[in-house]
Motif scaffolding. Structure first.
Motif, short mmCIF file in Angstrom:
data_model
loop_
_atom_site.label_atom_id
_atom_site.label_comp_id
_atom_site.label_asym_id
_atom_site.label_seq_id
_atom_site.Cartn_x
_atom_site.Cartn_y
_atom_site.Cartn_z
N ASN A 1 0.84 -1.20 0.00
CA ASN A 1 0.00 0.00 0.00
C ASN A 1 0.88 1.26 0.00
O ASN A 1 1.50 1.58 0.99
CB ASN A 1 -0.91 -0.06 1.25
CG ASN A 1 -1.61 1.25 1.55
OD1 ASN A 1 -1.59 1.74 2.68
ND2 ASN A 1 -2.23 1.84 0.56
N PHE A 2 0.89 1.93 -1.17
CA PHE A 2 1.65 3.18 -1.30
C PHE A 2 0.88 4.18 -2.13
O PHE A 2 0.40 3.79 -3.21
CB PHE A 2 3.01 2.91 -1.97
CG PHE A 2 3.82 1.91 -1.22
CD1 PHE A 2 4.38 2.25 -0.01
CD2 PHE A 2 3.97 0.63 -1.70
CE1 PHE A 2 5.10 1.31 0.72
CE2 PHE A 2 4.70 -0.31 -0.99
CZ PHE A 2 5.27 0.03 0.22
N PRO B 1 -0.77 3.38 7.65
CA PRO B 1 -0.74 4.59 8.45
C PRO B 1 0.44 5.55 8.25
O PRO B 1 0.42 6.63 8.83
CB PRO B 1 -0.63 4.03 9.87
CG PRO B 1 0.24 2.83 9.72
CD PRO B 1 -0.18 2.23 8.39
N THR B 2 1.47 5.23 7.49
CA THR B 2 2.70 6.03 7.62
C THR B 2 2.71 7.32 6.80
O THR B 2 3.50 8.21 7.07
CB THR B 2 3.94 5.20 7.22
OG1 THR B 2 3.84 4.90 5.81
CG2 THR B 2 4.06 3.92 8.01
N GLY B 3 1.87 7.41 5.76
CA GLY B 3 1.91 8.60 4.90
C GLY B 3 3.11 8.59 3.97
O GLY B 3 3.45 9.60 3.37
N ILE C 1 -1.24 -7.83 -4.17
CA ILE C 1 -2.44 -6.98 -4.17
C ILE C 1 -1.94 -5.58 -3.85
O ILE C 1 -1.46 -5.32 -2.74
CB ILE C 1 -3.47 -7.45 -3.11
CG1 ILE C 1 -3.85 -8.92 -3.36
CG2 ILE C 1 -4.70 -6.55 -3.13
CD1 ILE C 1 -4.69 -9.55 -2.25
N SER C 2 -1.99 -4.71 -4.85
CA SER C 2 -1.45 -3.36 -4.66
C SER C 2 -2.60 -2.42 -4.32
O SER C 2 -3.42 -2.09 -5.18
CB SER C 2 -0.74 -2.92 -5.94
OG SER C 2 -0.17 -1.65 -5.75
N ASP C 3 -2.65 -2.01 -3.06
CA ASP C 3 -3.71 -1.11 -2.60
C ASP C 3 -3.29 0.32 -2.95
O ASP C 3 -2.45 0.92 -2.27
CB ASP C 3 -3.90 -1.29 -1.09
CG ASP C 3 -4.96 -0.36 -0.51
OD1 ASP C 3 -5.41 0.56 -1.22
OD2 ASP C 3 -5.33 -0.55 0.66
N GLU C 4 -3.87 0.83 -4.05
CA GLU C 4 -3.47 2.16 -4.55
C GLU C 4 -4.56 3.19 -4.32
O GLU C 4 -4.73 4.13 -5.09
CB GLU C 4 -3.10 2.03 -6.05
CG GLU C 4 -1.91 1.08 -6.20
CD GLU C 4 -1.48 0.80 -7.65
OE1 GLU C 4 -1.97 1.47 -8.58
OE2 GLU C 4 -0.65 -0.12 -7.83
N GLU D 1 2.84 12.29 -8.67
CA GLU D 1 3.22 11.20 -9.55
C GLU D 1 2.48 9.94 -9.10
O GLU D 1 2.67 9.47 -7.98
CB GLU D 1 4.73 10.95 -9.47
CG GLU D 1 5.19 10.01 -10.55
CD GLU D 1 6.44 9.23 -10.16
OE1 GLU D 1 6.96 8.52 -11.03
OE2 GLU D 1 6.88 9.32 -9.01
N TYR D 2 1.62 9.43 -9.97
CA TYR D 2 0.94 8.18 -9.66
C TYR D 2 1.91 7.06 -9.97
O TYR D 2 2.49 7.02 -11.05
CB TYR D 2 -0.32 8.02 -10.52
CG TYR D 2 -1.18 6.85 -10.09
CD1 TYR D 2 -2.31 7.06 -9.33
CD2 TYR D 2 -0.86 5.54 -10.44
CE1 TYR D 2 -3.11 5.99 -8.91
CE2 TYR D 2 -1.65 4.48 -10.03
CZ TYR D 2 -2.78 4.71 -9.27
OH TYR D 2 -3.56 3.66 -8.87
N PHE D 3 2.10 6.15 -9.03
CA PHE D 3 3.00 5.06 -9.34
C PHE D 3 2.38 3.73 -8.98
O PHE D 3 2.01 3.49 -7.84
CB PHE D 3 4.35 5.23 -8.63
CG PHE D 3 5.35 4.32 -9.23
CD1 PHE D 3 5.93 4.65 -10.44
CD2 PHE D 3 5.62 3.09 -8.67
CE1 PHE D 3 6.78 3.77 -11.07
CE2 PHE D 3 6.47 2.21 -9.29
CZ PHE D 3 7.07 2.55 -10.48
#
Ligand SMILES: Cc1ncc(COP(=O)(O)O)c(C=O)c1O
Length: 427
Positions: free
Chosen positions: A173-174, A178-180, A203-206, A216-218
């Protein structure tokens, strides 16, 4: 005697929703509360989307389980410049929030779940509901906080296998809740390589992909290798959490996966509310007003959360600078001895003292499958009137400290609260 399923016995209300209920109750009684507990983006629904929803109100038909075909195609085209042409190798499905896409993916992919420490509140409980094991992956600390080291991931996979577990999927998840924080491209690429080599489904939680402060969307799928599914939706960059509109990009290289998900949907939520699907399509047509709204909200999130970060740093708290989403994840380790004199030993203790003595709602690391002993908190920077802030910014007011004090006075009070707490424990 009716007994509850073993799977729900340990289940508690999601900590984020729980803290929000507590704050609502206190505020209803007239008690002032500084709310850093819940991560709901505060901006209004763009007028265009309000009109789209009103126009679609007469639609009462069920749709295909995966969603209205034209809506799914519009979504695919919207993501093409963000994710790449790899979107052609993926099926698109619509769900009532990305949370259910995460749940459905966890349900249909056999095996145990790899999760970074810390991770968002619901991944672990969803795995438990499904009867799968959670394998924890430690993250780095220091200057590069909370990154996943590819080598450590590989060791965790090997170690889990040696213990008879079946690590088969990971949720990344990026920008991260919780880290921002986000991770560097090279590191992400190395992670995907490990997952590919070890046959781990990613599973990429975007969901915060468009709340990236450098705009920048990555996407994890953009490397074009391995099996990567994306979950996203409208809850964060368009502040539409209550619309319950989530999107899944499902890789075609896993035979039967999309069909299994469609069957899962057909036996559970059937389809997303049709008016919502039709209205949501307009969020993905690249209308300049919607795109400007998204960019403006992200700028304001950046200002507010950087303000909190700098405020805490000014008090001597270790706080990595957030690069996306709307959270800070400060670590109060430097105050451990002072806290101990006041019986604050864990982040949960800290959270409770902040609520009971200072009327400040926060979330402890415990809710994020974190380390019970670490003195970290997740602090949301959304306690302000988003409509007023957005109008002021769009009206030409500069985004600076004065803006925060004028449109988000609670943020200043939040920092002052931490100042009071730290001054007290030092005595
Ligand atoms: C990291 C993360 N993933 C997923 C979700 C779920 O969002 P939704 O179900 O509203 O799409 C949230 C919401 O708080 C989140 O913070």
């Amino acid at each position: 005697m009716i007994s509850l399923s073993r799977k729900v016995k340990e289940l508690v209300h999601s900590p984020t929703l729980e803290v929000n209920n507590q704050v609502a109750e206190r505020r209803a009684k007239g008690e002032p509360v500084l709310h850093m507990g819940f991560g709901e983006s505060p901006f209004p629904v763009p007028e265009r989307l309000q009109k789209s929803l009103a126009t679609a109100a007469h639609r009462k038909d069920y749709t295909a389980a995966a969603g209205v075909p034209e809506v799914r195609e519009t979504v695919r085209e919207y993501y093409r410049p963000l994710v790449g042409d790899v979107v052609d190798d993926m099926d698109v499905l619509i769900a009532p929030g990305s949370k259910l896409i995460l749940y459905a993916l966890q349900a249909v992919i056999e095996g145990d779940l790899l999760l970074a420490i810390p991770s968002w509140v619901s991944y672990g409980p969803q795995a438990k509901l499904l009867g799968t094991e959670v394998i924890r992956v430690p993250t780095t600390s220091g200057a590069e906080d909370y990154q996943i080291d590819p080598q450590i991931l590989r060791e965790c996979i090997k170690d889990a296998r040696s213990k008879g577990l079946n690590p088969a999927k990971i949720i990344l998840n990026f920008p991260n809740n919780p880290t921002g924080l986000r991770m560097g491209h090279d590191n992400l690429e190395a992670l995907i390589k490990v997952c590919d080599e070890e046959s781990i489904f990613v599973i990429s939680d975007e969901i915060y992909g468009q709340v990236a402060f450098d705009e920048e969307y990555f996407s994890m799928a953009s490397f074009g290798v391995g099996s990567v599914a994306i979950s996203t939706g409208l809850s964060k960059h368009l502040s539409l959490g209550g619309w319950r509109f989530g999107v899944g990009f499902i890789p075609k290289n896993v035979p039967g996966l999309f069909e299994a998900l469609c069957s899962f949907i057909s036996e559970t939520w059937s389809c997303v509310s049709t008016p919502i699907q039709i209205a949501a399509q307009d969020a993905y047509r690249k209308f300049p007003d919607i795109e400007a709204h998204i960019a403006d909200c992200t700028r304001i999130h950046q200002l507010m959360n950087t303000y909190i970060c700098e405020g805490l740093r000014g008090l001597g708290v270790h706080c990595p600078e957030p690069t996306g989403a709307f959270y800070n994840y400060p670590d109060f380790e430097a105050f451990r001895t002072d806290f101990a004199r006041h019986n604050i030993m864990t982040s949960q203790d800290l959270c409770e003292v902040l609520m009971s003595e200072y009327h400040l709602a926060s979330l402890s690391e415990a809710g994020f499958d974190g380390l019970a002993t670490r003195l970290t908190l997740r602090l949301s920077g959304v306690d302000y009137d988003g409509a007023a802030a957005l109008e002021a910014y769009q009206g030409g007011e500069a985004l600076n400290e004065g803006f925060v004090h004028k449109y988000a006075p609670n943020l200043k009070l939040q920092i002052e609260t931490f100042q009071m707490l730290l001054a007290k424990v030092k005595n």
